[in-house]
Design a protein around this motif. Structure first.
Motif, PDB file in Angstrom:
ATOM      1  N   LEU A 139       0.756  -1.071   0.089  1.00 42.99           N
ATOM      2  CA  LEU A 139      -0.062   0.029  -0.077  1.00 42.99           C
ATOM      3  C   LEU A 139       1.013   1.227   0.094  1.00 42.99           C
ATOM      4  O   LEU A 139       1.646   1.421   0.735  1.00 42.99           O
ATOM      5  CB  LEU A 139      -0.934   0.056   1.346  1.00 42.99           C
ATOM      6  CG  LEU A 139      -1.909  -1.107   1.506  1.00 42.99           C
ATOM      7  CD1 LEU A 139      -2.832  -0.893   2.515  1.00 42.99           C
ATOM      8  CD2 LEU A 139      -2.661  -1.317   0.180  1.00 42.99           C
ATOM      9  N   HIS A 141       0.726   4.822   0.692  1.00 43.98           N
ATOM     10  CA  HIS A 141      -0.214   5.964   1.272  1.00 43.98           C
ATOM     11  C   HIS A 141       0.106   7.460   0.958  1.00 43.98           C
ATOM     12  O   HIS A 141       1.129   7.990   1.257  1.00 43.98           O
ATOM     13  CB  HIS A 141      -0.191   5.918   2.952  1.00 43.98           C
ATOM     14  CG  HIS A 141      -0.311   4.465   3.597  1.00 43.98           C
ATOM     15  ND1 HIS A 141      -1.699   4.167   3.881  1.00 43.98           N
ATOM     16  CD2 HIS A 141       0.094   3.437   3.682  1.00 43.98           C
ATOM     17  CE1 HIS A 141      -1.635   2.717   4.246  1.00 43.98           C
ATOM     18  NE2 HIS A 141      -0.468   2.320   4.027  1.00 43.98           N
ATOM     19  N   VAL A 146      -1.286   6.367   7.919  1.00 43.81           N
ATOM     20  CA  VAL A 146      -0.726   4.684   7.909  1.00 43.81           C
ATOM     21  C   VAL A 146      -1.376   4.145   9.228  1.00 43.81           C
ATOM     22  O   VAL A 146      -2.114   3.340   9.252  1.00 43.81           O
ATOM     23  CB  VAL A 146       0.738   4.582   7.854  1.00 43.81           C
ATOM     24  CG1 VAL A 146       1.106   3.177   8.110  1.00 43.81           C
ATOM     25  CG2 VAL A 146       1.432   5.147   6.491  1.00 43.81           C
ATOM     26  N   TRP A 149      -4.713   2.507   9.320  1.00 43.71           N
ATOM     27  CA  TRP A 149      -5.051   1.468   8.806  1.00 43.71           C
ATOM     28  C   TRP A 149      -4.665   0.034   9.929  1.00 43.71           C
ATOM     29  O   TRP A 149      -4.802  -1.018   9.537  1.00 43.71           O
ATOM     30  CB  TRP A 149      -4.261   1.023   7.552  1.00 43.71           C
ATOM     31  CG  TRP A 149      -4.654   2.041   6.565  1.00 43.71           C
ATOM     32  CD1 TRP A 149      -4.296   3.533   6.568  1.00 43.71           C
ATOM     33  CD2 TRP A 149      -5.542   1.689   5.551  1.00 43.71           C
ATOM     34  NE1 TRP A 149      -4.787   4.191   5.514  1.00 43.71           N
ATOM     35  CE2 TRP A 149      -5.563   3.079   4.784  1.00 43.71           C
ATOM     36  CE3 TRP A 149      -6.217   0.634   4.965  1.00 43.71           C
ATOM     37  CZ2 TRP A 149      -6.058   3.206   3.685  1.00 43.71           C
ATOM     38  CZ3 TRP A 149      -6.880   0.739   3.567  1.00 43.71           C
ATOM     39  CH2 TRP A 149      -6.959   2.049   3.049  1.00 43.71           C
ATOM     40  N   ARG A 150      -4.257   0.398  10.997  1.00 40.56           N
ATOM     41  CA  ARG A 150      -3.615  -0.820  11.824  1.00 40.56           C
ATOM     42  C   ARG A 150      -4.966  -1.559  12.513  1.00 40.56           C
ATOM     43  O   ARG A 150      -4.675  -2.585  12.818  1.00 40.56           O
ATOM     44  CB  ARG A 150      -3.064  -0.024  12.958  1.00 40.56           C
ATOM     45  CG  ARG A 150      -1.817   0.813  12.590  1.00 40.56           C
ATOM     46  CD  ARG A 150      -0.730   0.137  12.049  1.00 40.56           C
ATOM     47  NE  ARG A 150       0.386   0.740  11.668  1.00 40.56           N
ATOM     48  CZ  ARG A 150       1.343   0.425  10.841  1.00 40.56           C
ATOM     49  NH1 ARG A 150       1.261  -0.831  10.357  1.00 40.56           N
ATOM     50  NH2 ARG A 150       2.705   1.119  10.443  1.00 40.56           N
ATOM     51  N   SER A 155      -3.620  -5.758   8.326  1.00 37.09           N
ATOM     52  CA  SER A 155      -2.566  -4.791   8.188  1.00 37.09           C
ATOM     53  C   SER A 155      -1.118  -5.192   8.233  1.00 37.09           C
ATOM     54  O   SER A 155      -0.173  -4.733   7.582  1.00 37.09           O
ATOM     55  CB  SER A 155      -3.000  -3.830   8.986  1.00 37.09           C
ATOM     56  OG  SER A 155      -2.046  -2.546   9.030  1.00 37.09           O
ATOM     57  N   HIS A 160       3.417  -1.398   3.897  1.00 34.39           N
ATOM     58  CA  HIS A 160       3.186   0.113   3.797  1.00 34.39           C
ATOM     59  C   HIS A 160       4.091   1.195   3.664  1.00 34.39           C
ATOM     60  O   HIS A 160       5.343   0.864   4.309  1.00 34.39           O
ATOM     61  CB  HIS A 160       2.585   0.668   5.179  1.00 34.39           C
ATOM     62  CG  HIS A 160       1.438  -0.194   5.680  1.00 34.39           C
ATOM     63  ND1 HIS A 160       0.052  -0.188   5.394  1.00 34.39           N
ATOM     64  CD2 HIS A 160       1.138  -1.516   6.414  1.00 34.39           C
ATOM     65  CE1 HIS A 160      -0.528  -0.956   5.959  1.00 34.39           C
ATOM     66  NE2 HIS A 160      -0.105  -1.922   6.426  1.00 34.39           N
ATOM     67  N   SER A 162       4.978   5.400   3.123  1.00 36.83           N
ATOM     68  CA  SER A 162       3.962   6.634   3.358  1.00 36.83           C
ATOM     69  C   SER A 162       4.783   7.570   2.559  1.00 36.83           C
ATOM     70  O   SER A 162       5.974   7.967   3.191  1.00 36.83           O
ATOM     71  CB  SER A 162       3.609   6.850   4.510  1.00 36.83           C
ATOM     72  OG  SER A 162       2.981   7.763   4.784  1.00 36.83           O
TER      73      SER A 162
END
Length: 398
Positions: A139, A141, A146, A149-150, A155, A160, A162
């Motif tokens: 993902l 971001h 971020v 989304w936890r 997740s 992730h 960002s």
């Protein structure tokens, strides 16, 4: 009076005989040492010559073997076997060896999406489908949210990344280098506003392999999608289609058409690339351009052959383009109002409109249009300047 030397009388004298015998022995020893030393020197020289000849032969053989070896730039000082040319996105533990873990099953493909928190529910549905099909999920971001989304149970299984206010193409250029994603058979580079109720990743890949598609996308439901191009609209009775037909008006498309928008074209919202195709597409993505508009028209050059055969739209596994406002990020990570979506099926649907209000989203669309013009100009200049490049589709057209 002259005294002549008499050898007989000299040898008859015992003292003289002893002297000459000693002289003869010394001379014999010297001669023997000379001949023995000469033979030793000759043997050593011969051995040295043999060694030099062997070294020279090995050097020439090594040169012949290695002169065509292509090592990655910068690794020439290293022995070839220590060079790890590729990697992957698998997360390794900080302790406990993960090398040669027989229980680990490598993921076959990668899903990469640029996401914002406002589309969390939609992305949740997308990711669940792909994770259940043994995909790696990454993902990007673009709003920096971020931590929000936890709470999703998957997740921690996703990767992730960002960076504020960037597109999936900007992320892809920097984080999806072909050497990093070479382990994955297919790369899905998708937008976040897609409905996947009628899409199954495993069935989709099965069709793509069967049809030999190097670049593809799922068809778009024309009844529910806000924005789509005619070639990507779903044809209900087909499994796959590769071209669009238009027999009236300007820009006609028929069986002889071999270029976008009639054939060899997918949209940029949900493209799927084979490993080989992505190795080409990655280089086409410009470092300094953000939105990659214009790239879709040239993707066929990365189709590993005939774009009318290797590029296609899968009808039996289709999605919905919801056309939600994305990327228009302003203060407080709040997405601004988007302009009204263009008319369905409009080939010029992505061009900015003068009626768009001046806001972040409108600015995003305008920059997309500017990027497209820059890319088109660069492509045209590159074709003119590269005297060695031959356009394969120009040849086939002739």
């Amino acid at each position: 009076m002259i005294n002549l030397f008499n050898p007989a009388s000299a040898l008859s004298d015992p003292k003289n005989r002893s002297f000459y015998c000693s002289l003869f022995i010394v001379a014999s020893l010297i001669c023997g040492a000379y001949f023995i030393g000469g033979a030793s020197i000759a043997k050593e020289y011969k051995e040295r010559l043999t060694r030099w000849k062997g070294i020279y032969t090995r050097q020439n053989t090594k040169f012949d073997t290695c002169k065509n070896r292509c090592q990655p730039l910068g690794s020439e000082a290293l022995p070839e076997g220590i060079v790890a040319q590729t990697s992957d996105l698998e997360v390794r533990p900080l302790w406990g060896s993960s090398v040669n873990n027989e229980n680990s099953k490598p993921s076959m493909s990668l899903l990469a999406i640029a996401v914002g928190i406002n589309q969390k529910e939609i992305v949740d549905r997308i990711v669940k489908k792909f994770l259940s099909s043994d995909f790696v999920v990454m993902l990007f971001h673009y709003d920096g949210a971020v931590d929000k989304w936890r709470d999703l149970n998957w997740s921690d299984r996703a990767i992730h990344v960002s960076v504020m206010n960037q597109t999936k193409w900007w992320f892809a250029k920097r984080f999806l280098h072909p050497d990093i994603v070479s382990e994955y058979e297919y790369i899905f580079l998708w937008d976040e506003d897609l409905g996947v109720e009628n899409f199954d990743p495993k069935r989709y890949l099965s069709i793509v392999r069967e049809e030999g598609l190097e670049i593809s996308q799922p068809a778009l439901d024309p009844d529910k999608s806000d924005v789509y191009h005619p070639i990507t609209a779903r044809v209900k009775k087909l499994k796959v289609h590769r071209r669009f037909y238009k027999f009236k008006g300007s820009g006609r498309c028929d069986d002889h058409s071999s270029a976008p928008p009639c054939a060899g074209w997918v949209e940029m919202m949900a493209p799927v690339f084979s490993r080989a195709a992505w190795q080409c597409v990655w280089y086409m993505i410009q470092n300094d351009l953000i939105h990659a508009w214009g790239l879709d028209v040239q993707l066929g050059y990365c189709a590993q052959g005939d774009r009318t055969k290797n590029v296609g739209v899968v009808d039996s596994e289709y999605i919905v383009h919801l056309g939600l406002p994305t990327l228009g990020v302003s203060d407080g990570n709040k997405v601004t109002n988007a302009p009204a979506p263009p008319q369905k099926g409009d080939p010029e649907a992505l061009a900015p409109s003068a009626s768009d209000k001046v806001n972040d989203r409108a600015k995003v669309r305008m920059q997309s249009f500017i990027d497209m013009q820059i890319f088109k100009e660069r492509w045209s200049n590159a074709v003119k300047e590269d005297k060695c490049w031959v356009d394969p589709f120009q040849l086939s057209a002739n």
